[in-house]
Design a protein around this motif. Sequence first.
Motif, PDB file in Angstrom:
ATOM      1  N   ASN A 259      -0.588   2.089  -7.302  1.00 39.44           N
ATOM      2  CA  ASN A 259      -1.493   1.768  -6.803  1.00 39.44           C
ATOM      3  C   ASN A 259      -2.416   3.276  -7.579  1.00 39.44           C
ATOM      4  O   ASN A 259      -3.381   2.636  -7.257  1.00 39.44           O
ATOM      5  CB  ASN A 259      -1.652   2.184  -5.142  1.00 39.44           C
ATOM      6  N   HIS A 260      -2.576   4.247  -7.445  1.00 39.47           N
ATOM      7  CA  HIS A 260      -3.001   5.149  -7.554  1.00 39.47           C
ATOM      8  C   HIS A 260      -2.793   5.088 -10.111  1.00 39.47           C
ATOM      9  O   HIS A 260      -3.862   5.313 -10.125  1.00 39.47           O
ATOM     10  CB  HIS A 260      -2.323   6.973  -8.373  1.00 39.47           C
TER      11      HIS A 260
ATOM     12  N   ASN B 175      -3.188  -6.044  -3.946  1.00 43.53           N
ATOM     13  CA  ASN B 175      -2.533  -5.301  -3.220  1.00 43.53           C
ATOM     14  C   ASN B 175      -2.495  -6.526  -2.107  1.00 43.53           C
ATOM     15  O   ASN B 175      -3.501  -7.582  -2.112  1.00 43.53           O
ATOM     16  CB  ASN B 175      -3.108  -4.691  -2.435  1.00 43.53           C
TER      17      ASN B 175
ATOM     18  N   PHE C  15      -1.641  -5.096 -10.091  1.00 47.32           N
ATOM     19  CA  PHE C  15      -1.367  -4.535  -9.036  1.00 47.32           C
ATOM     20  C   PHE C  15      -2.175  -4.500  -8.385  1.00 47.32           C
ATOM     21  O   PHE C  15      -2.720  -2.863  -7.467  1.00 47.32           O
ATOM     22  CB  PHE C  15      -1.065  -3.077 -10.055  1.00 47.32           C
TER      23      PHE C  15
ATOM     24  N   ASN D 153       7.653  -3.573 -10.807  1.00 48.10           N
ATOM     25  CA  ASN D 153       6.365  -3.666 -11.386  1.00 48.10           C
ATOM     26  C   ASN D 153       6.589  -3.232 -13.275  1.00 48.10           C
ATOM     27  O   ASN D 153       5.669  -3.556 -13.148  1.00 48.10           O
ATOM     28  CB  ASN D 153       6.002  -2.069 -10.965  1.00 48.10           C
TER      29      ASN D 153
ATOM     30  N   GLN E 108      -3.637   1.654 -10.761  1.00 47.70           N
ATOM     31  CA  GLN E 108      -4.286   0.606 -10.705  1.00 47.70           C
ATOM     32  C   GLN E 108      -5.621   1.130 -10.401  1.00 47.70           C
ATOM     33  O   GLN E 108      -6.943   1.018 -11.116  1.00 47.70           O
ATOM     34  CB  GLN E 108      -4.490  -0.086  -9.283  1.00 47.70           C
TER      35      GLN E 108
ATOM     36  N   THR F  42       6.560   0.862  -4.563  1.00 42.01           N
ATOM     37  CA  THR F  42       5.238   1.352  -5.196  1.00 42.01           C
ATOM     38  C   THR F  42       5.839   1.903  -6.463  1.00 42.01           C
ATOM     39  O   THR F  42       4.588   2.902  -7.217  1.00 42.01           O
ATOM     40  CB  THR F  42       3.936   1.820  -4.624  1.00 42.01           C
TER      41      THR F  42
ATOM     42  N   ASP G  65       2.194   6.919  -7.268  1.00 35.52           N
ATOM     43  CA  ASP G  65       2.445   4.947  -7.444  1.00 35.52           C
ATOM     44  C   ASP G  65       1.428   4.126  -8.174  1.00 35.52           C
ATOM     45  O   ASP G  65       1.071   5.478  -8.397  1.00 35.52           O
ATOM     46  CB  ASP G  65       3.030   4.682  -5.963  1.00 35.52           C
TER      47      ASP G  65
ATOM     48  N   THR H  99       1.218  -0.873   0.388  1.00 28.08           N
ATOM     49  CA  THR H  99      -0.243  -0.344  -0.319  1.00 28.08           C
ATOM     50  C   THR H  99       0.819   1.454   0.512  1.00 28.08           C
ATOM     51  O   THR H  99       1.854   1.267   0.229  1.00 28.08           O
ATOM     52  CB  THR H  99      -0.581   0.043   1.507  1.00 28.08           C
ATOM     53  N   SER H 100       0.737   2.351  -0.269  1.00 29.62           N
ATOM     54  CA  SER H 100       0.492   3.543  -0.385  1.00 29.62           C
ATOM     55  C   SER H 100       0.942   3.766   1.382  1.00 29.62           C
ATOM     56  O   SER H 100       0.763   4.290   1.938  1.00 29.62           O
ATOM     57  CB  SER H 100       0.431   4.924  -1.384  1.00 29.62           C
TER      58      SER H 100
END
Length: 608
Positions: free
Chosen positions: A350-351, A252, A250, A232, A353, A226, A348, A186-187
């Motif tokens: 997560n953003h 988590n 991606f 990645n 995704q 991340t 990153d 996670t971020s």
Amino acid sequence: MTDIHDTLARVTQRIIDRSRGPRGQYLASMDAQARAGKTQRAGMGCANMAHTTAALPAADKLVIHAERAPHVGIVNAYNDMLSAHQPYEHYPELLRGHARAIGATAQVASGVPAMCDGVTQGAEGMELSLFSRDVIALATAVGLSHKVFDAALMLGVCDKIVPGLFMGAVQFGHLSTVFVPAGPMTSGLSNDAKAKVRQQYAQGLVGRDALLESEASAYHAPGTCTFYGTANSNQMLMEIMGLHLPGSSFVNPGTPLREALTKAAMERAVANTGKTGQSTIRLADVVTEKSVVNGIIGLLATGGSTNHTIHLIAMARAAGVLIDWDDFAELSGVIPLLARVYPNGKADVNHFQAAGGMGFLMRELLAAGLLHGDVTTVMGTGLAAYTQEPWLDNGALAWRPVPAASGDTSVLRPVSEPFSADGGLRLLQGNLGRSVVKVSAVAPEHRVVRAPAVVVHDQADLLALFNAGKINRDLIAVVRYQGPRANGMPELHKLTPPLAVLQDQGFKVALVTDGRMSGASGKVPAAIHLSPEALADGPIARVMDGDMITLDCERGVLEVEVDAATFAARPIHHPSLEHNAHGTGRELFGLFRAHASTAESGASPLFG
């Protein structure tokens, strides 16, 4: 179906023609292995079979001995030193249990080493980094060589691990094979904020305590780092090549959706054996010239890691597909940059995704004729399944279309509104040789640098000059004897903060090296993987302090401004490499040094 762009069609056909011989040999070998028997265990002696199943529960023994149900080999890169691989600790138990639930069996075929470049940056261990890829490939092949498996699951995430797993697995391309990600952490502290603290530390403005606090706030939990580095980029690559389940890259770790996708990977591997009523899909059917081209396109469209200008060449070659930097460069001219993820932006993964992720990206490229849709994937024929995103529908895994619009156009954009009209990687060439540069994070005003050379043979020497205040000027840092034959081609990521400081102070700054930069290489233009390398008497070995060098990302030029006759007449005196003679794994590295090819051909002594 949308017509394929002319450049994409031309480059792909060139690769098909170039690969005809080795690709034909590879497919013939896979066909021969597939004809060995109805199952991979057919014809085994009783003692061999007994060894295979000796440690298994009685029910599993009965199923395997009957030779009717699929048996899946798991190759696991687990260790709990790498945050990205720590989640794999409990995957074998989960996967074995789910295999039983669907009428199959599974065993861990082998474990493979997994080193962390983030831990070894600037240390002797980094010299084994590129070499470790071939060790992983060998370990993967050893695990699958027992000829007891009908399918395989590859568990790995990070820099050299996925390329190594891939290179080993394609030697057994007659098997159904699925790559299984573990997902990003996670971020935490933003990558941009982390980079600023690094620069402050390089200037002596903050101490080690502040730097460690910053780093620990960024790298803080199980999962992949991340930022959009090589790890990645690996996940993107496996998905766009059709080797992951759609949308799985991606998600988590430790979430219900992640567990559901992991179980579904086992289901898909079993189904693709053809033993449960569905069509057989071999790894060799998925890894083709077109899927390799799709991988290049994914790297360009996302500003992916420069490490894959080496890794993907070696990976493709292991399956008989021959690609080179010219292919990357020609495709880069027509593939738009659709994503900005750190170091190419502030966001990153997560953003990325959340904004629509791989499904949005692939749908956009397919609609524009910039991706081969007529390929085989682990899901079957075509890439339509990969324009979907996974979700849990009352606890059951399902897929649905990705949203029509990006959730954040500062992170992910449609083809009609790209961040730039061309891709994130460029080929540079001139009288210093050929190299690649990642421009997606380099501001336009910094893409052309003409400055005098500062020549060193080790990144520590350049750091010492910076710390002594001796390079506060326009310069092109030439860091040589960093190629695969010299010291294993380590990443030189520790040079990013000081060079970025000089750039921020208003100086024209660039890097030229026969070594590598991290997949996290950033805003300073860096001509890397320079070939031929210094130890092979490449032109970089003749550069002297003060030589004027031009690095022009716009024109694709890398040249030293010295009269050709004068330059050619300069003697080459290779420095002693004795300081490397007793480092970590020196004896092992001798094998790599003796056989390593150039960076441009993938630098693989064993699989090329």
